[in-house]
Design an enzyme around this catalytic site. Structure first.
Site, PDB file in Angstrom:
ATOM      1  N   TYR A 140       1.070  -0.894   0.004  1.00  0.00           N
ATOM      2  CA  TYR A 140      -0.503   0.208   0.070  1.00  0.00           C
ATOM      3  C   TYR A 140       0.766   1.334  -0.001  1.00  0.00           C
ATOM      4  CZ  TYR A 140      -4.260  -2.178   0.200  1.00  0.00           C
ATOM      5  OH  TYR A 140      -5.453  -2.812   0.351  1.00  0.00           O
ATOM      6  N   LYS A 191       2.833 -15.383   2.129  1.00  0.00           N
ATOM      7  CA  LYS A 191       3.307 -16.093   0.180  1.00  0.00           C
ATOM      8  C   LYS A 191       5.280 -16.419  -0.019  1.00  0.00           C
ATOM      9  CE  LYS A 191       1.714 -17.418  -4.146  1.00  0.00           C
ATOM     10  NZ  LYS A 191       0.840 -18.416  -4.016  1.00  0.00           N
ATOM     11  N   ASP A 223      -3.305 -18.211  -0.595  1.00  0.00           N
ATOM     12  CA  ASP A 223      -4.463 -18.817  -1.281  1.00  0.00           C
ATOM     13  C   ASP A 223      -4.676 -19.831  -0.711  1.00  0.00           C
ATOM     14  OD1 ASP A 223      -1.918 -20.352  -1.461  1.00  0.00           O
ATOM     15  OD2 ASP A 223      -1.855 -20.114  -3.660  1.00  0.00           O
ATOM     16  N   ASP A 247      -6.116  -7.491   3.868  1.00  0.00           N
ATOM     17  CA  ASP A 247      -8.136  -5.949   3.658  1.00  0.00           C
ATOM     18  C   ASP A 247      -8.311  -7.119   2.383  1.00  0.00           C
ATOM     19  OD1 ASP A 247      -8.979  -4.149   2.589  1.00  0.00           O
ATOM     20  OD2 ASP A 247      -8.788  -4.217   0.214  1.00  0.00           O
ATOM     21  N   ASP A 251     -12.300  -9.129   4.323  1.00  0.00           N
ATOM     22  CA  ASP A 251     -13.720  -9.158   3.410  1.00  0.00           C
ATOM     23  C   ASP A 251     -14.097 -10.315   3.922  1.00  0.00           C
ATOM     24  OD1 ASP A 251     -13.312  -6.315   3.579  1.00  0.00           O
ATOM     25  OD2 ASP A 251     -14.156  -6.463   1.184  1.00  0.00           O
TER      26      ASP A 251
HETATM   27  C1  IPM Z   1     -10.207  -0.860   3.870  1.00  0.00           C
HETATM   28  C2  IPM Z   1     -10.819  -0.855   2.829  1.00  0.00           C
HETATM   29  C3  IPM Z   1      -9.478   0.540   2.504  1.00  0.00           C
HETATM   30  C4  IPM Z   1      -8.060  -0.434   2.199  1.00  0.00           C
HETATM   31  C5  IPM Z   1     -10.163   1.311   0.902  1.00  0.00           C
HETATM   32  C6  IPM Z   1     -11.288   2.003   1.314  1.00  0.00           C
HETATM   33  C7  IPM Z   1      -8.846   2.002   0.386  1.00  0.00           C
HETATM   34  O1  IPM Z   1     -10.771  -1.854   1.889  1.00  0.00           O
HETATM   35  O2  IPM Z   1     -10.346  -0.408   5.403  1.00  0.00           O
HETATM   36  O3  IPM Z   1     -10.161  -2.475   3.727  1.00  0.00           O
HETATM   37  O4  IPM Z   1      -7.808  -1.199   0.812  1.00  0.00           O
HETATM   38  O5  IPM Z   1      -7.328  -0.852   3.654  1.00  0.00           O
HETATM   39 MG    MG Z   2     -11.000  -3.755   2.546  1.00  0.00          MG
END
Ligand code: IPM
Ligand code: MG
Length: 357
Positions: A140, A191, A223, A247, A251
């Site tokens: 990032y 990885k 993976d 990240d 999710d």
């Molecule tokens: C998160 C979000 C952020 C990230 C975005 C909005 C920049 O997806 O906090 O997980 O990628 O960290």
């Molecule tokens: Mg995110």
């Protein structure tokens, strides 16, 4: 007296923040805490008013606060903007400015919502995973980065995955310590079979293990981890991983729990802390009063636990959320037939009412 800096941000951020404030006001009115709250700008809203998604005033107020509460950033109206002033730059910028290197993303299934997951209830019931995501370095932020046009007319896009050993060690230390207070199982995700940088990650974590003999350390390629998370999520206790893998995996982990609208997060540095739901600004439902404020409210609970050092009040908020779910109160994202569908404000009111119970 603690200073809490509120950054509602964009989209549903404004609406869910109002519900978090109801909880804080309730705590104040009962004399349970003494807080001074102030509010600032971040994201697209900040860009519209000041020309930047992260005004200097926001950074300095956040630095001097005891904790920052953030709603969400982003929205379709800002998608065409130059990369350097997009709302997301505000979020990444504040994480970097406050050196928030340790992002805690708990994924817990609320038994009341076990049917809300797209996975079978018997797979997801009882899961309790803590994703520890490195948040202030990695791909990032790595340099060099950017897009350049070559003499032959082709364009080249470049991002760099960079980690220094001390950056790995400080987040790994947090993860080991958290695992110690839980089921004492830590799975570091990398990885290492392909990326040298994450081979360094793995070796660095292994070298620390002797300091934590009570924690069972394991390693998994990302993976495989993505697959295992939906195959058998209960095998995980604490997952430690890099910024980008975290990240993605967080999710994925959130969907085990049924709704991304339920999951809070804490972003911790050595001097600062920021609390935010892991969901985004949900432009599709913004302004309609239907967003689920529970992730935001549960982020407030995390603030009570990690910054205000008031675990009993954190539990009180979490218990209130459980009571509301037990009563069948649901926002649209977690609604099922037979339940009472409510909007954002009514859900916040229900949690506040349950605090008294
Ligand atoms: C998160 C979000 C952020 C990230 C975005 C909005 C920049 O997806 O906090 O997980 O990628 O960290
Ligand atoms: Mg995110």
């Amino acid at each position: 007296m603690k200073n809490i800096y509120l950054l509602p941000g964009d989209g549903i951020g404004q609406e869910i923040m109002a519900e978090a404030v109801k909880v804080l006001d309730w705590m104040q009115s009962r004399g349970l805490v003494s807080l001074r709250m102030s509010e600032g700008l971040i994201g697209g809203t900040a860009y519209d008013r000041t020309g930047t998604p992260l005004p200097e005033a926001t950074v300095s107020a956040a630095k001097s606060a005891d904790a920052v509460l953030l709603g969400a950033v982003g929205g379709t109206q800002w998608e065409a903007l130059d990369y350097s002033v997009r709302p997301e730059r505000g979020l990444l910028g504040i994480r970097k400015a406050l050196d928030l290197y340790c992002n805690l993303r708990p994924a817990q299934v609320f038994p009341q919502l076990a049917n809300a997951s797209t996975l079978k209830p018997e797979v997801v019931s009882g899961i309790d995973i803590m994703v520890v995501r490195e948040l202030s370095s990695g791909i990032y932020f790595g340099e060099p980065r950017g897009v350049e046009t070559l003499p032959d007319g082709r364009q080249k896009g470049l991002n760099s995955l960079v980690y220094y050993t001390d950056e790995i060690q400080r987040v790994a230390r947090r993860a080991f310590e958290i695992a110690r207070k839980r089921q004492k199982r830590l799975c570091s995700v990398d990885k290492a079979n392909v990326l040298e940088c994450t081979e360094l990650w793995r070796k660095t974590v292994i070298a620390m293990a002797p300091d934590y003999p009570d924690v069972a350390l394991s390693h998994m390629y990302v993976d495989n981890a993505a697959m295992q998370l939906i195959r058998n999520p209960r095998q995980f206790d604490v997952i430690l991983t890099t910024n980008m893998f975290g990240d993605i995996l967080s999710d994925e982990a959130s969907m085990l729990t049924g709704s991304i609208g339920m999951l809070p997060s804490a972003s911790l540095g050595d001097q600062s802390a920021l609390y935010e739901p892991i969901h985004g600004s949900a432009p599709d439902i913004a302004g309609q009063g239907v967003a689920n404020p529970l992730a935001m409210i549960l982020s407030v609970a995390m603030m009570f636990r990690y910054t205000l050092d008031q675990p009993a009040l954190a539990e009180r908020i979490e218990r209130a959320v459980h009571l509301v779910l037990d009563a069948g109160v649901r926002t649209a994202d977690i609604w099922e037939p037979g339940m009472t569908k409510v909007g954002t404000a009514a859900m916040g009111d229900a949690v506040v009412a349950a605090l008294t119970a």
